[in-house]
Design an enzyme around this catalytic site. Structure first.
Site, PDB file in Angstrom:
ATOM      1  N   SER A  15       0.817  -1.215   0.000  1.00 32.46           N
ATOM      2  CA  SER A  15       0.000   0.000   0.000  1.00 32.46           C
ATOM      3  C   SER A  15       0.852   1.266   0.000  1.00 32.46           C
ATOM      4  O   SER A  15       1.836   1.375   0.734  1.00 32.46           O
ATOM      5  CB  SER A  15      -0.923   0.007   1.224  1.00 32.46           C
ATOM      6  N   LYS A  66     -13.785  -4.166   1.920  1.00 33.70           N
ATOM      7  CA  LYS A  66     -14.657  -2.997   1.748  1.00 33.70           C
ATOM      8  C   LYS A  66     -16.131  -3.320   1.999  1.00 33.70           C
ATOM      9  O   LYS A  66     -16.881  -2.465   2.476  1.00 33.70           O
ATOM     10  CB  LYS A  66     -14.471  -2.401   0.352  1.00 33.70           C
TER      11      LYS A  66
END
Length: 275
Positions: A15, A66
């Site tokens: 990330s 998510k």
């Protein structure tokens, strides 16, 4: 003591969010610390709870959590409801606000950073997964002439078309149905570029002043952007700008300050060796 934030995912070591938010904090003088947290695939809720106990103020959420973040949120923004997924959590004393900043990040990158007006454009959105769903409502708010959703499994594109039909001129199509059509903006919301693959696009879909936009990014042009270049797309853009802009939207939610994104985009491109 620094306020604590994090990105939670699996995998998460790759990330760029800690790098991006460190840049935002330096530029704005905010005393924040941002880390990357690897959550077990079956332990997202527990990971969030432990992070809150450590004093976490908010978190970004990436794959594959998510949808779980959407369920975990005690209240949702309208754009999170439309997206059906959450990528930003804001922790209150007794609640969790879930938001989705992906669509806002894409639209801001296209309309502001790239200066490409969306109104009255014919837009092709490739893919019908979470990445595509998250950007449909923000795109439609800019009133394109048409938004066509294309997918390898046409039924999934049809489902999204029905979901957003009341928000604008939304159409669905199989890739073979696109033959003979031209689009001003073609967005790749599939993960095909990560494997060096390409959706089965027909030739000739790029209009004269078209922009080809890939949500993915890498050191060079993605496979989709290479195809677009060969097919005569006037402009090419990868997803680095969207990545930084959605992060800026999260930062604004947490801190009430909207950071300057241009220097952070430049820094990230330099670190990746991206054009």
């Amino acid at each position: 003591m620094s306020d604590l934030y994090a990105v939670i995912g699996n995998p998460v070591a790759h990330s760029k969010s800690p790098l991006i938010h460190a840049g935002f904090a330096r530029q704005s003088g905010q005393d924040v610390r941002y880390e990357a947290i690897l959550a077990p695939l079956d332990g997202f809720v527990e990971t969030v709870a432990a992070f809150r106990q450590r004093g976490g103020k908010g978190a970004n959420v990436t794959v594959p959590f998510k949808l779980e973040a959407h369920t975990l949120s005690s209240c949702l923004t309208e754009r999170a409801k439309a997206a059906g997924a959450v990528n930003t959590l804001v922790f209150g004393a007794d609640d969790i606000l879930g938001d989705n900043t992906d669509g806002a990040g894409l639209v801001r990158d296209v309309a502001v950073n790239l200066g490409y007006a969306l109104d009255d454009r014919r837009v092709l959105l490739m893919g019908a997964g979470g990445a595509a769903r998250g950007v449909i409502r923000p795109l439609l708010e800019h009133e394109p002439a048409a938004l066509v959703i294309a997918n390898r499994t046409p039924q999934k594109a049809d489902d999204l078309q029905r979901l957003f039909a009341s928000s604008g001129n939304v159409l669905s199509a199989a890739y073979e149905d696109l033959r003979g059509q031209e689009f001003d903006l073609v967005i790749n919301a599939t993960s095909a570029s990560l494997q060096g693959d390409l959706p089965p696009l027909p030739k000739g879909i790029f209009a004269g002043a078209s922009l080809a936009y890939d949500m993915m990014y890498g050191k060079g042009l993605t496979s989709f952007l290479q195809f677009a270049q060969q097919q005569g797309a006037a402009r090419l853009a990868d997803g680095i700008g969207m990545l930084v802009e959605q992060a800026a939207e999260s930062f604004f939610l947490w801190r009430g300050i909207r950071p300057e994104t241009e220097p952070v985009i430049g820094m990230l491109r330099s670190s990746l060796g991206s054009p």
